[in-house]
Design a protein around this motif. Structure first.
Motif, short mmCIF file in Angstrom:
data_model
loop_
_atom_site.label_atom_id
_atom_site.label_comp_id
_atom_site.label_asym_id
_atom_site.label_seq_id
_atom_site.Cartn_x
_atom_site.Cartn_y
_atom_site.Cartn_z
N UNK A 182 0.86 -1.19 0.00
CA UNK A 182 0.00 0.00 0.00
C UNK A 182 0.89 1.23 0.00
N UNK A 183 0.46 2.29 -0.68
CA UNK A 183 1.27 3.51 -0.69
C UNK A 183 1.32 4.13 0.70
N UNK A 184 2.46 4.71 1.00
CA UNK A 184 2.61 5.40 2.28
C UNK A 184 1.94 6.76 2.21
N UNK A 185 1.66 7.30 3.38
CA UNK A 185 1.08 8.63 3.44
C UNK A 185 -0.43 8.59 3.55
N UNK A 186 -1.03 9.76 3.44
CA UNK A 186 -2.46 9.92 3.66
C UNK A 186 -3.25 10.08 2.37
N UNK A 187 -2.62 9.87 1.20
CA UNK A 187 -3.34 10.06 -0.06
C UNK A 187 -4.27 8.90 -0.39
N UNK A 203 -11.00 4.79 -7.97
CA UNK A 203 -10.18 5.27 -6.86
C UNK A 203 -9.49 4.06 -6.23
N UNK A 204 -8.74 3.32 -7.02
CA UNK A 204 -8.24 1.99 -6.67
C UNK A 204 -7.22 1.94 -5.55
N UNK A 205 -6.50 3.01 -5.30
CA UNK A 205 -5.49 2.96 -4.24
C UNK A 205 -4.44 1.91 -4.55
N UNK A 206 -4.31 0.90 -3.71
CA UNK A 206 -3.34 -0.18 -3.91
C UNK A 206 -3.82 -1.22 -4.92
N UNK A 207 -5.09 -1.14 -5.30
CA UNK A 207 -5.66 -2.14 -6.20
C UNK A 207 -6.22 -3.35 -5.48
N UNK A 208 -6.23 -3.32 -4.15
CA UNK A 208 -6.62 -4.50 -3.36
C UNK A 208 -8.02 -5.01 -3.65
N UNK A 209 -8.98 -4.12 -3.90
CA UNK A 209 -10.36 -4.57 -4.14
C UNK A 209 -10.47 -5.23 -5.52
N UNK A 210 -9.93 -4.59 -6.54
CA UNK A 210 -9.96 -5.19 -7.88
C UNK A 210 -9.19 -6.49 -7.93
#
Length: 183
Positions: free
Chosen positions: A15-20, A49-56
């Motif tokens: 997962x990306x670091x930070x609050x984004x 708004x996939x973020x880390x892509x974990x849901x997809x």
């Protein structure tokens, strides 16, 4: 954070670091996928708004035919690429590295439609109505398709033109809202 079930079960995801980004915690992800488990095999899945892509990635691991992931934040995109490689699911995924509205327009231009659309926008985003309007205008849902919105828990119920709230699951700080198109 890990893949909970399916062919990539147990794979640890970055997962990306930070609050984004705000990754969906495993407990909520597991409940979500238990709720939709019968709809996943063979479905087309859009993760906005996939973020880390974990849901997809979870959808693909559980048998989705294809997942389209949309994320604009550069650090998150790097995580999506790494996570798709780790899980060996990159051949069944399409990743858009553009803003959400441009991505929805491109998806429409490619005549793509989805059985399940999941979105986990920044809780402060005011544009959810516009995203839902794009989904309707561009006809991105298959006939029996639905939209799942992960959002901060607030007392105000959500209403969107041409969509009906069909179910909702509320946790301490997170609510999952399920919407179908009004025919």
């Amino acid at each position: 954070m890990r893949v909970i079930s399916g062919k990539s079960r147990g794979t640890k995801l970055e997962a990306p670091e930070g609050m984004n980004t705000r990754p969906t915690v495993d407990r909520i992800k597991e409940t979500l996928f238990n709720m939709i488990s019968f709809d996943i095999p063979g479905c087309t899945f859009l993760d906005l708004f996939s973020g880390s892509g974990a849901i997809g990635i979870e959808a693909l691991s559980r048998g989705a035919k294809q997942a389209v992931l949309v994320e604009h934040y550069a650090d998150a995109l790097k995580c999506i690429s790494k996570n798709l490689e780790k899980t060996r699911l990159q051949d069944d995924a399409i990743v858009y590295n553009i803003d959400i509205y441009t991505a929805l327009q491109r998806i429409h231009q490619k005549n793509q439609r989805f059985d399940i659309i999941f979105m986990d926008p920044p809780y402060a985003l005011d544009g959810i109505e516009r995203v839902m309007q794009c989904i309707q205008t561009y006809d991105l849902l298959n006939e029996k398709g639905y939209v799942i919105l992960e959002r901060g828990t607030t007392p105000a119920p959500l209403q969107f033109e041409n969509f009906e709230l069909i179910k909702e699951k509320t946790y301490k700080t997170t609510t999952l809202s399920f919407f179908e198109r009004i025919q």
